[in-house]
Design a protein around this motif. Sequence first.
Motif, PDB file in Angstrom:
ATOM      1  N   HIS A 131     -39.995 -16.248 -66.386  1.00 53.87           N
ATOM      2  CA  HIS A 131     -38.890 -16.266 -65.437  1.00 53.87           C
ATOM      3  C   HIS A 131     -38.188 -14.916 -65.393  1.00 53.87           C
ATOM      4  O   HIS A 131     -38.060 -14.222 -66.404  1.00 53.87           O
ATOM      5  N   HIS A 132     -37.705 -14.591 -64.217  1.00 51.23           N
ATOM      6  CA  HIS A 132     -36.767 -13.481 -64.049  1.00 51.23           C
ATOM      7  C   HIS A 132     -35.470 -14.088 -63.533  1.00 51.23           C
ATOM      8  O   HIS A 132     -35.447 -14.719 -62.477  1.00 51.23           O
ATOM      9  N   ALA A 160     -39.251  -7.763 -62.540  1.00 49.25           N
ATOM     10  CA  ALA A 160     -39.849  -9.098 -62.435  1.00 49.25           C
ATOM     11  C   ALA A 160     -41.371  -9.054 -62.587  1.00 49.25           C
ATOM     12  O   ALA A 160     -41.971  -9.953 -63.189  1.00 49.25           O
ATOM     13  N   ASP A 161     -42.020  -8.023 -62.051  1.00 46.66           N
ATOM     14  CA  ASP A 161     -43.487  -7.955 -62.059  1.00 46.66           C
ATOM     15  C   ASP A 161     -44.039  -7.085 -63.179  1.00 46.66           C
ATOM     16  O   ASP A 161     -45.174  -6.608 -63.102  1.00 46.66           O
ATOM     17  N   GLU A 179     -48.673 -14.075 -58.592  1.00 46.75           N
ATOM     18  CA  GLU A 179     -48.110 -15.078 -57.694  1.00 46.75           C
ATOM     19  C   GLU A 179     -46.652 -15.304 -58.083  1.00 46.75           C
ATOM     20  O   GLU A 179     -46.273 -15.189 -59.254  1.00 46.75           O
ATOM     21  N   ARG A 180     -45.841 -15.646 -57.101  1.00 54.23           N
ATOM     22  CA  ARG A 180     -44.404 -15.778 -57.326  1.00 54.23           C
ATOM     23  C   ARG A 180     -43.912 -17.139 -56.825  1.00 54.23           C
ATOM     24  O   ARG A 180     -44.337 -17.612 -55.772  1.00 54.23           O
ATOM     25  N   ARG A 182     -40.130 -19.228 -56.399  1.00 50.77           N
ATOM     26  CA  ARG A 182     -38.677 -19.002 -56.425  1.00 50.77           C
ATOM     27  C   ARG A 182     -37.940 -20.325 -56.213  1.00 50.77           C
ATOM     28  O   ARG A 182     -38.361 -21.157 -55.405  1.00 50.77           O
ATOM     29  N   LEU A 233     -36.762 -16.576 -60.371  1.00 47.98           N
ATOM     30  CA  LEU A 233     -38.066 -16.125 -59.893  1.00 47.98           C
ATOM     31  C   LEU A 233     -39.073 -16.260 -61.030  1.00 47.98           C
ATOM     32  O   LEU A 233     -38.913 -15.646 -62.090  1.00 47.98           O
ATOM     33  N   THR A 234     -40.100 -17.063 -60.821  1.00 45.83           N
ATOM     34  CA  THR A 234     -41.169 -17.216 -61.797  1.00 45.83           C
ATOM     35  C   THR A 234     -42.392 -16.448 -61.307  1.00 45.83           C
ATOM     36  O   THR A 234     -42.836 -16.645 -60.184  1.00 45.83           O
ATOM     37  N   THR A 235     -42.895 -15.558 -62.155  1.00 44.48           N
ATOM     38  CA  THR A 235     -44.093 -14.805 -61.807  1.00 44.48           C
ATOM     39  C   THR A 235     -45.265 -15.272 -62.664  1.00 44.48           C
ATOM     40  O   THR A 235     -45.091 -15.603 -63.848  1.00 44.48           O
ATOM     41  N   THR A 237     -49.046 -13.855 -63.557  1.00 45.08           N
ATOM     42  CA  THR A 237     -50.070 -12.815 -63.470  1.00 45.08           C
ATOM     43  C   THR A 237     -51.388 -13.389 -63.965  1.00 45.08           C
ATOM     44  O   THR A 237     -51.472 -13.940 -65.073  1.00 45.08           O
TER      45      THR A 237
END
Length: 242
Positions: A131-132, A160-161, A179-180, A182, A233-235, A237
């Motif tokens: 999470h961000h 975030a990335d 992928e993101r 929110r 924001l959940t990223t 990778t």
Amino acid sequence: MKIFGSVADRYETARPGYPPELADAIADYHGSTPSRVVEIGAGTGKGTEVLITLAAPLTCIEPDPRMAARLTDKFPQAHVLIGTFEQWRPPPDGVALLACAMAWHWLDPATRNTKARAALTAGGTLALFGHHYGYADPDQAAAIYATLDALDPTAKERPADWMYHDVMAAGEFTDVHVERFRRRLPLTRDEYLVLVSTFGPFLVRPPELQHQGLDALGRLVDDFGGAVTLDLLTTLTLARAA
């Protein structure tokens, strides 16, 4: 990562989980049910909640015995190993999927990508997610960041990335993409302060600075009307071992 054991109960209660779409994205990327999944730094199992739905044998690595105990109680079907990623020895035939939720930054940046690549089978999947924490109201965000900066100007927030860029820079993997997801997360004053008290940058600060930070943030949220809404924001990778 052993700093979190002292707040294991708070961590489990206050930390938000992950959107269920993460499991679908990981499964679609991998292309089949993985023969084996290993999770790095599993904590109390926030990321495990996603990985367990992949219906594959799951091993969780967690260095703090107190966090591991919560994890074992929550997911008795998982095999929990107490130790660090650096201490872990992968099976000779490797693992199909290696995952890490909110713990990649705790690993040695000089070796984490190389060790992850070596642990995977050819064509295996690396899945990193986290999470961000942002704020839905820009004015509230500015006030909170200004307050935190005044308390400790040395504290820096990762982009975030950052995990995507870390994997890309290492050059150990192919087919790397991010992928993101929110969502908005409304919190009361007390819920927000408990959440903040579980963050690593908070826990490593001296107790006096911790108290000052919670007092200052509490006054701010009171000024906001007693609540704050996070822009969460959940990223994710994803990368493939060549």
